[in-house]
Design an enzyme around this catalytic site. Structure first.
Site: not given
Length: 480
Positions: A152, A237, A239, A277
């Site tokens: 990302y 992470d 999410i 998300k």
């Protein structure tokens, strides 16, 4: 120019550097959309935003719940009686019912295979704030985290910009579907050592943004072994945990930690989560930091004072997530809708020969346009990307902005638009590819005609050469 130079001298390095990444191609696509946004009637030839990973496919379920539960909000007649209690000062631990509801939701999303302690949940202003807080807690300026590529683009902003921490790539390749390997981790670690950079942790994004893939148990265990041997931190992470829409299912690092057979130091493991998300609430700025390390929890909680979630939002979220019937329905329905949209888009592209990485999670897919590049370089990729932005009018994100080592890959977001916009976007991509194929065929025909013409010309030259040659029968004195 002189005025700007003086201004720079008056400001801090953070205020005057480009660490935010706003000038990167990733955000350039957003600017192109902002300056010419698509609208079905007002601007049908505008840019369609496919660079925003946002989940808008199940908002009707959320809105339906809000209508049925007016007491969840202190801004309604039914909920106003709680206004004073929610509006007055609250400490930075967060409302107990909020932390309990979030912990339960995290368990639900992970198939009830793990448990989370509400007292270890730290609030933050979105996952961005959670990532930066962890960077501050775990590393000093100049130290580094290893990150598998592609990753990302905003990680550069979230973890590096204000903290001074470095991100070092672990190069992953398409030959094995960009899977993380022990060899790649060791290579990146050794390279950091050779450069005298102290590695403080490994950052994983699972499910992956931009790949849309989930890590299998073996890979997670290998990562856990790696950080244990190196005595560095592991930041996961997660999410996109509830966006998995087909098998294989999602495996949280919490499962690896809680398996008794694994010899991993839990104090080295930290999880970043968010409701941006999975529920589609990026505007609520609900970020979560969960750590198995008491010192990190205590430090992060103090630092959370700089980015708390409003108590009004906490109240609404706590009530919603405590409704387990709604939560189960939402997770199941959202998964089904994501699967349907993903399949519609990828199958439509495959009909014109466009492939993508096989994936089963996230709000996007990893499109393979390598064969459309004029040259297999980053410059070739950016040339194609500019055509897609300026002529096809689609904001897709280039692979190089995700630090992908191989040019020609693009992230395409599919969950932030309605069905009609999807059809328009798909039609634009298909038409572009078909036009490209047609142009290639015409060029091939022209090349063939040229080759035939040259072939005839060479034959004529040979014949004429033989005619004029002193050794030719036609030029011999015996032939008159």
């Amino acid at each position: 120019m002189e005025h700007n130079k003086k201004q720079h001298q008056l400001l801090s390095r953070i205020a005057t550097n480009d660490g935010h990444g706003e000038n990167s191609p990733y955000f350039d696509g957003w600017k192109a959309y902002d300056s010419d946004p698509y609208h079905p009637t007002n601007n049908p030839n505008g840019v369609i935003q496919m660079g925003l990973a946002e989940n808008q496919l199940s908002f009707d379920l959320i809105q339906e719940w809000v209508v049925k539960n007016p007491t969840a909000s202190i801004c309604t007649a039914e909920g106003v009686s709680d206004f004073k209690d929610i509006a007055i000062f609250q400490d930075y631990h967060g409302l107990p019912k909020f932390r309990q509801a979030v912990a339960r939701f995290m368990e639900k999303v992970r198939g009830d295979k793990v448990s989370f302690d509400p007292d270890r949940i730290v609030m933050s202003g979105g996952a961005t704030g959670a990532q930066e807080t962890l960077a501050y807690c775990l590393a000093d300026p100049g130290e580094a985290f290893l990150v598998p590529t592609p990753y990302y683009p905003a990680f550069d902003r979230d973890l590096r910009w204000r903290t001074g921490v470095q991100l070092l790539p672990i190069v992953c390749e398409s030959s094995n579907d960009f899977k993380l390997t022990r060899e790649a981790m060791e290579t990146a670690y050794d390279k950091a050592q050779e450069s005298n950079i102290r590695v403080k942790g490994l950052l994983l994004n699972n499910p992956s943004n931009p790949l849309g893939t989930v890590m299998d148990r073996e890979t997670l265990q290998e990562a856990a072994n790696f950080i244990t041997e190196k005595n560095i931190h592991l930041v996961c992470d997660e999410i996109y945990a509830a966006t998995v829409f087909s098998q294989p299912g999602f495996i949280s690092i919490a499962e690896i930690v809680q398996e008794s057979s694994m010899k991993i130091n839990p104090e080295l493991v930290h999880i970043v989560y968010s409701l941006s998300k999975d529920l589609g609430f990026p505007g609520f700025r609900v970020g979560i930091l969960y750590s198995y390390n008491d010192s990190v929890v205590n430090c992060a909680r103090k630092m959370s004072s700089f980015g708390l979630v409003s108590t009004q939002t906490q109240q609404l979220i706590a009530t919603m997530l405590s409704d387990e019937i709604f939560v189960e329905k939402f997770i199941a329905e959202s998964s089904e809708r994501l699967s349907k949209r993903y399949n519609y888009f990828t199958r439509g592209l495959s009909q014109v020969g466009i492939g993508s990485l096989n994936s089963n999670a996230g709000l996007y897919f990893w499109m393979d346009l390598r064969r459309l590049l004029k040259e297999q370089t980053t410059d070739g990729e950016m040339e194609l990307w500019r055509v897609i932005i300026n002529e096809v009018k689609l904001n897709v994100s280039s692979g190089s902005s995700f630090h992908c080592s191989e040019p020609g890959w693009f992230r395409v977001c599919f969950a932030n638009m309605n069905d009609e916009t999807v059809r328009v976007a798909l039609r634009r991509i298909r038409n572009f590819v078909l036009q490209d194929k047609s142009a290639a065929k015409k060029q091939c025909r022209r090349r063939s005609k040229l080759e035939i013409s040259l072939s005839f010309r060479r034959r004529d030259d040979i014949i004429m050469g033989n005619v004029m040659s002193p050794h030719s029968p036609m030029s011999s004195p015996l032939v008159q």
